[in-house]
Design a protein around this motif. Structure first.
Motif, PDB file in Angstrom:
ATOM      1  N   ILE B  62      -7.488   5.718   7.908  1.00 23.23           N
ATOM      2  CA  ILE B  62      -6.032   5.959   7.952  1.00 23.23           C
ATOM      3  C   ILE B  62      -5.700   7.454   7.966  1.00 23.23           C
ATOM      4  O   ILE B  62      -4.542   7.838   7.810  1.00 23.23           O
ATOM      5  CB  ILE B  62      -5.292   5.274   6.770  1.00 23.23           C
ATOM      6  N   ILE B  66      -1.686   9.830   7.633  1.00 19.16           N
ATOM      7  CA  ILE B  66      -1.216  10.484   6.398  1.00 19.16           C
ATOM      8  C   ILE B  66      -0.802  11.923   6.683  1.00 19.16           C
ATOM      9  O   ILE B  66      -1.603  12.719   7.145  1.00 19.16           O
ATOM     10  CB  ILE B  66      -2.333  10.468   5.330  1.00 19.16           C
ATOM     11  N   PRO B  67       0.472  12.271   6.396  1.00 18.06           N
ATOM     12  CA  PRO B  67       0.893  13.671   6.577  1.00 18.06           C
ATOM     13  C   PRO B  67       0.093  14.569   5.631  1.00 18.06           C
ATOM     14  O   PRO B  67      -0.195  14.178   4.495  1.00 18.06           O
ATOM     15  CB  PRO B  67       2.367  13.659   6.175  1.00 18.06           C
ATOM     16  N   VAL B  70       1.053  15.142   1.810  1.00 19.52           N
ATOM     17  CA  VAL B  70       0.921  14.134   0.751  1.00 19.52           C
ATOM     18  C   VAL B  70      -0.476  13.515   0.741  1.00 19.52           C
ATOM     19  O   VAL B  70      -0.687  12.469   0.158  1.00 19.52           O
ATOM     20  CB  VAL B  70       1.971  12.998   0.883  1.00 19.52           C
ATOM     21  N   ALA B  73      -2.106  12.895  -2.814  1.00 19.64           N
ATOM     22  CA  ALA B  73      -1.465  11.784  -3.521  1.00 19.64           C
ATOM     23  C   ALA B  73      -1.918  10.456  -2.931  1.00 19.64           C
ATOM     24  O   ALA B  73      -2.278   9.520  -3.658  1.00 19.64           O
ATOM     25  CB  ALA B  73       0.051  11.918  -3.447  1.00 19.64           C
ATOM     26  N   ALA B  74      -1.941  10.374  -1.596  1.00 18.59           N
ATOM     27  CA  ALA B  74      -2.348   9.123  -0.954  1.00 18.59           C
ATOM     28  C   ALA B  74      -3.808   8.808  -1.273  1.00 18.59           C
ATOM     29  O   ALA B  74      -4.147   7.664  -1.584  1.00 18.59           O
ATOM     30  CB  ALA B  74      -2.141   9.220   0.551  1.00 18.59           C
ATOM     31  N   VAL B  77      -4.177   7.432  -4.809  1.00 14.12           N
ATOM     32  CA  VAL B  77      -3.730   6.040  -4.952  1.00 14.12           C
ATOM     33  C   VAL B  77      -4.825   5.090  -4.468  1.00 14.12           C
ATOM     34  O   VAL B  77      -5.166   4.114  -5.132  1.00 14.12           O
ATOM     35  CB  VAL B  77      -2.409   5.800  -4.191  1.00 14.12           C
ATOM     36  N   VAL B  78      -5.416   5.416  -3.324  1.00 13.97           N
ATOM     37  CA  VAL B  78      -6.494   4.569  -2.786  1.00 13.97           C
ATOM     38  C   VAL B  78      -7.671   4.540  -3.751  1.00 13.97           C
ATOM     39  O   VAL B  78      -8.185   3.469  -4.111  1.00 13.97           O
ATOM     40  CB  VAL B  78      -6.948   5.094  -1.397  1.00 13.97           C
ATOM     41  N   SER B  81      -7.025   2.586  -6.924  1.00 12.26           N
ATOM     42  CA  SER B  81      -7.045   1.134  -6.729  1.00 12.26           C
ATOM     43  C   SER B  81      -8.471   0.607  -6.806  1.00 12.26           C
ATOM     44  O   SER B  81      -8.743  -0.373  -7.493  1.00 12.26           O
ATOM     45  CB  SER B  81      -6.470   0.762  -5.361  1.00 12.26           C
ATOM     46  N   PHE B  82      -9.395   1.281  -6.111  1.00 12.45           N
ATOM     47  CA  PHE B  82     -10.776   0.796  -6.133  1.00 12.45           C
ATOM     48  C   PHE B  82     -11.403   0.940  -7.516  1.00 12.45           C
ATOM     49  O   PHE B  82     -12.198   0.099  -7.933  1.00 12.45           O
ATOM     50  CB  PHE B  82     -11.616   1.513  -5.066  1.00 12.45           C
ATOM     51  N   THR B  84      -9.807   0.642 -10.355  1.00 13.11           N
ATOM     52  CA  THR B  84      -9.289  -0.456 -11.173  1.00 13.11           C
ATOM     53  C   THR B  84     -10.032  -1.751 -10.840  1.00 13.11           C
ATOM     54  O   THR B  84     -10.357  -2.535 -11.733  1.00 13.11           O
ATOM     55  CB  THR B  84      -7.776  -0.629 -10.938  1.00 13.11           C
ATOM     56  N   VAL B  85     -10.317  -1.951  -9.543  1.00 14.89           N
ATOM     57  CA  VAL B  85     -11.078  -3.142  -9.154  1.00 14.89           C
ATOM     58  C   VAL B  85     -12.441  -3.127  -9.841  1.00 14.89           C
ATOM     59  O   VAL B  85     -12.860  -4.119 -10.447  1.00 14.89           O
ATOM     60  CB  VAL B  85     -11.254  -3.200  -7.619  1.00 14.89           C
TER      61      VAL B  85
END
Lengths: 201, 205
Positions: B62, B66-67, B70, B73-74, B77-78, B81-82, B84-85
Motif C-alpha cells: 500500500i 500513503i501520503p 502520514v 502514523a499509518a 497502525v499496521v 494491529s499485527f 495485538t494479533v
C-alpha cells in the motif's frame, strides 16, 4: 483530492480496516483466553484442597476472590482464596487453601509474579518457600521467621519462612495473605460467604 | 538503491552483514529483556518475525497510497494491529509463554527493527523483495536471540530449554539471568563479531 483530504482519508481507512481486523481476532480468542484463566484456577483449587470434588465462586471483589470447595456430598471442605497485591517489582497473584473455619492454612501457590529472577522469584519455588506454608495455624496473623530455617518442623505453628536475600518479596507475600485473611473473616462475619446458609459442617 | 541485489543476497544480509542485533544494534529492549531463557528467546523471535513479515508485505503493497506526511502514523497502525494479533494468539494458545514474555509482546510495536525496515526498505521496494528482506531480518533476529539466550540460560540456570545440561557441580551464575548478564553477554558477542569482521576484511583487502 487535496493533500490534506487524502491524508485524512488514508489514515481513516487504515484505522478502520485495522480496527475491524482486531475486533475479529479479539472475538475469536476471547473465549479461549478466559477458558485458560478458569482452568488455571480450577487446577490450583484441586492442588490446594485435594479432596475437592467441585468448586464454585462465592465472593468477588477487587484483588480478592473466594471459591468454595465441596466434596462429593456437597459438604464444604474449605475455601480457596485468590488474592493479589504489590510485590517488590510488580503485582503478585497467589492462591491459598484454607479450612472452613479459617483457622488452618492448607497450602499456598503463586500464580503470577515478576520478582527478581533467582532471588525474589523463589517465592514460587516449592523447595525454598512454598513448603513452609503447609498446615499453618492462621487464627492470628502469620509471622515471618528470620533468619530462615531449613525445615518446616523448626517453625512455630503460625510462622512461615523468609527467603534468604529476598526478605521484601517474602514480606509482600505474607502481607497479601494476612490482609486477605483479615478481609475473609470480615466477609464471613457479614454472612457473605454463602455456604453459611444451608450446610454448616 | 543504485545496484539491485540478488534475492539471496537480500535474504542473507539480514543474517550477517546487516544483522539487526549484531550490526544495526536495533531492538535492544526485547533482546536484552527476554533472553533469560531459550524458550522466551524463540517465542519473542517468532512473534517479532510474524509482525515484521506481515507488516512489510502490507506496507510495501500500500506504499503508493500513503501520503508521505502520514506514513509513520499509518505504518504504526499496521504494525500495532499485527502485534495485538500476536499478543492475543500467544495468550490464547500458549499461556505460559505469554506470561513469561509479559509486557514485551505489546512492546514489539516500538521495536526499531520493524519500523526501521518499513522506512528503509518496504516503503521503497516491491512486495516480493520486502518479503525476502523481512524474512532475512527475522532470521537474523531469531539467530541472535537464540545465541544470546542459550548462553544466558546455560550459565544462568544450568539448563537448556529447561533440560539440565550442567552437572550438579555447577553453581548457576545468577547474574546471567539478571539484566546485567544480558549486557555482559551482548557486549562480549559484539566484540567477537567485530573481531571476525575485521579479520575477514583484512584478508580480503
Amino acid at each position: 483530492m487535496s493533500l490534506s483530504a487524502r491524508m485524512v482519508v488514508v489514515l481513516t481507512v487504515v484505522g478502520l480496516i485495522s480496527g475491524t481486523f482486531l475486533a475479529l481476532v479479539g472475538t475469536m480468542t476471547e473465549d479461549r483466553i478466559e477458558m485458560n484463566r478458569q482452568s488455571e484456577i480450577q487446577k490450583a483449587i484441586i492442588e490446594l484442597i485435594p479432596e475437592t470434588e467441585s468448586s464454585r465462586k462465592i465472593y468477588e471483589e477487587k484483588s480478592l476472590t473466594v471459591y468454595e470447595s465441596l466434596d462429593e456430598n456437597e459438604n464444604t471442605v474449605g475455601f480457596a482464596v485468590y488474592a493479589s497485591g504489590t510485590g517488590f517489582q510488580d503485582v503478585i497473584t497467589l492462591m491459598y487453601g484454607i479450612d472452613p473455619s479459617i483457622s488452618k492454612m492448607r497450602d499456598l501457590l503463586i500464580l503470577d509474579q515478576k520478582e527478581t529472577p533467582g532471588l525474589g522469584a523463589k517465592i514460587a519455588d516449592e523447595e525454598s518457600f512454598l513448603r513452609f506454608w503447609e498446615n499453618r495455624n492462621c487464627e492470628n496473623p502469620l509471622a515471618l521467621r528470620k533468619p530462615a530455617v531449613d525445615s518446616p518442623e523448626k517453625l512455630a505453628p503460625s510462622e512461615v519462612n523468609a527467603i534468604t536475600g529476598a526478605t521484601i518479596s517474602s514480606e509482600k507475600v505474607l502481607g497479601i495473605v494476612n490482609s486477605s485473611l483479615a478481609r475473609l473473616r470480615e466477609i464471613k462475619e457479614e454472612g457473605k460467604l454463602s455456604s453459611e446458609g444451608g450446610n454448616v459442617n | 538503491m543504485s545496484t539491485k541485489k540478488s534475492l539471496s543476497e537480500e535474504y542473507l544480509k539480514g543474517l550477517w552483514s546487516e544483522n539487526p542485533i549484531f550490526k544495526q544494534l536495533l531492538g535492544m529492549c526485547a533482546t536484552l529483556a527476554v533472553t533469560n531463557a531459550v524458550i522466551n528467546g524463540i517465542a519473542m523471535g517468532l512473534a517479532t518475525s510474524f509482525v515484521l513479515i506481515f507488516s512489510s508485505v502490507v506496507i510495501s503493497s500500500i506504499k503508493k497510497l500513503i501520503p508521505n506526511q502520514v506514513r509513520i502514523a499509518a505504518y504504526i497502525v499496521v504494525i500495532a494491529s499485527f502485534v495485538t494479533v500476536a499478543d492475543r494468539f500467544l495468550a490464547a494458545f500458549f499461556p505460559p509463554i505469554s506470561k513469561a514474555l509479559g509486557p514485551y509482546v505489546p512492546l514489539i510495536v516500538v521495536n526499531c527493527i520493524i519500523l526501521g525496515r518499513q522506512e528503509a526498505f518496504s516503503s521503497r521496494n516491491s512486495v516480493g523483495r520486502s518479503f525476502i528482506d523481512a524474512l532475512g531480518m527475522s532470521s537474523g533476529f531469531i539467530l541472535a536471540l537464540l545465541i544470546l539466550s542459550s548462553i544466558r540460560e546455560v550459565l544462568g540456570s544450568g539448563t537448556f530449554l529447561g533440560h539440565q545440561v550442567m552437572g550438579s557441580w555447577f553453581k548457576p551464575w545468577i547474574v546471567m539471568i539478571l539484566p546485567a548478564g544480558a549486557f555482559i553477554t551482548l557486549g562480549v558477542l559484539l566484540a567477537i563479531f567485530m573481531l571476525i569482521e575485521t579479520k575477514t576484511r583484512k584478508r580480503s583487502a
